[in-house]
Enzyme design. Structure first.
Site, PDB file in Angstrom:
ATOM      1  N   ASP A  17      -2.654  -3.488   4.599  1.00  0.00           N
ATOM      2  CA  ASP A  17      -1.623  -2.513   4.241  1.00  0.00           C
ATOM      3  C   ASP A  17      -0.271  -2.825   4.879  1.00  0.00           C
ATOM      4  O   ASP A  17       0.366  -1.951   5.481  1.00  0.00           O
ATOM      5  CB  ASP A  17      -2.042  -1.101   4.662  1.00  0.00           C
ATOM      6  CG  ASP A  17      -3.510  -0.813   4.385  1.00  0.00           C
ATOM      7  OD1 ASP A  17      -4.007  -1.252   3.338  1.00  0.00           O
ATOM      8  OD2 ASP A  17      -4.155  -0.154   5.219  1.00  0.00           O
ATOM      9  N   GLU A  25      -4.563   4.215  -5.106  1.00  0.00           N
ATOM     10  CA  GLU A  25      -4.078   4.398  -3.739  1.00  0.00           C
ATOM     11  C   GLU A  25      -2.926   3.455  -3.447  1.00  0.00           C
ATOM     12  O   GLU A  25      -2.485   2.694  -4.307  1.00  0.00           O
ATOM     13  CB  GLU A  25      -5.216   4.162  -2.747  1.00  0.00           C
ATOM     14  CG  GLU A  25      -5.746   2.735  -2.745  1.00  0.00           C
ATOM     15  CD  GLU A  25      -6.809   2.500  -1.685  1.00  0.00           C
ATOM     16  OE1 GLU A  25      -7.462   3.459  -1.271  1.00  0.00           O
ATOM     17  OE2 GLU A  25      -6.977   1.335  -1.272  1.00  0.00           O
TER      18      GLU A  25
END
Length: 367
Positions: free
Chosen positions: A38, A248
């Site tokens: 991420d 997401e």
């Protein structure tokens, strides 16, 4: 055709080609020697780049800094969670960094200490603040921004016209959804139910103290199997990997009057993790998924070495113009750990978002 007219055509064609978006002259050897999931890179007002991500330290976050996106300095831990007085206790994920009014704000997901029903997934989104980009960061409040009543991760912020918007993903946890994909999985004897994560958006207070109004559902996996997005967004289910479908890792930008929301689908720990995008005339939708999805995915079928590409952010190259897609992936050379990639991206003249990747120093193939 006369020679003079032929030369005139060459000049015109050369001029038009020069007006088209060109790949960045910046050459980055992917993957970076950084084991982050991420990844998020802030290009700060001081001209430097600051990269954060999931991993690197326990119960918190660390940072790398760079002046050129090539050489990176390890800045060490910038935030310590799971303290005696913190609202959070574990699973520190998906940090993002924002510079606002002379301060730096760290947005992140973590397990909330308040968990009276002992939920296995109890994620919420919080904010920490510092005077300098390298920290140290301290919690802005002794609680998350808000409690929607279900676990949430992957916060992303958008600032416009004096307003602040928060985007987040409701976790798959305890969110079984009926769809034709779920029916198919039951018929095949693979899974009894399919849980899904959905992306929401909501306006929040400018001081991050709470929400304004009710969150709006913006993106979710396709219900119908003939939906053109269903194949790539359902690979974790149809391959038998897991009984979940994800939407997401949202990241929003604006180009002219159109909002582009990038998002990731499929299991973050698997090979099928991939990135798509949707567009809207408004920051809170409705969003329409793009015809050219996915824009970033594994390239092993094309002879490459990259899998699990996803959860991206966007930064600008040192030229201040070229957009760069920052994301994590895995390669056959680096193993199972997630590592950071940076590839050029653009929005074409016909309004399509294109990522020129994945690229690696091991294999020059790209999607």
């Amino acid at each position: 055709m006369s020679r003079r007219f032929y030369l005139f055509l060459i000049v015109i064609v050369s001029f038009l080609q020069g007006c088209q978006p060109q790949p960045s002259a910046l050459k980055i050897e992917n993957p970076l020697p950084v084991e982050f999931g991420d990844p998020y890179i802030l290009k700060a007002s001081d001209g430097n780049y600051y990269m954060i991500g999931t991993g690197g330290v326990k119960d918190g976050f660390k940072m790398y800094s760079s002046s050129d996106l090539k050489s990176w300095k390890d800045e060490g831990r910038i935030y310590q969670g799971n303290t005696s007085d913190s609202w959070n206790i574990a699973n520190f994920w998906a940090p993002e960094l924002y510079e606002k009014d002379g301060k730096f704000y760290l947005l992140f997901s973590a397990d909330w200490r308040e968990n009276p029903t002992n939920e296995l997934e109890n994620f919420r989104i919080g904010v920490a603040v510092a005077d300098n980009p390298t920290g140290p960061y301290t919690d802005l409040m002794d609680r998350p921004i808000f409690d929607p009543g279900y676990p949430v991760i992957d916060g992303n912020l958008w600032f416009e016209d004096g307003k602040t918007y928060l985007y987040y993903s409701r976790c798959c946890y305890k969110n079984p959804v009926e769809s034709e994909v779920a029916d198919w999985a039951r018929e095949k004897g693979m899974f009894n139910e399919i849980e899904e994560s959905w992306v929401y958006g909501v306006q929040i207070e400018n001081d991050f103290s709470g929400i304004i109004g009710e969150p709006k559902l913006l993106l979710r996996p396709p219900v119908k199997m003939d939906d053109q997005q269903a194949e790539w967004e359902s690979r974790s289910v149809t391959s038998g990997e897991v009984n979940r479908r994800w939407t997401e890792g949202s990241y929003i930008i604006k180009n002219d009057d159109t909002y582009f929301m990038m998002y990731s689908a499929n299991y973050f720990g698997g090979k099928n993790y991939a990135v798509g995008y949707a567009t809207s005339p408004s920051p809170l939708g409705p969003f329409k998924k793009a015809d050219n999805n996915p824009v970033l995915q594994k390239n092993v079928e094309q002879g490459g070495v990259v899998t699990g590409t996803g959860h991206n952010s966007i930064t600008l190259a040192p030229d201040g113009k070229t957009m760069l897609c920052v994301y994590h992936g895995r390669t056959s050379e680096t193993g199972d750990e997630r590592v950071v990639f940076i590839d050029p991206m653009e929005i074409t003249a016909d309004g399509k978002l294109v990522v020129h990747g994945p690229s690696t120093k091991y294999d020059k193939s790209s999607n």
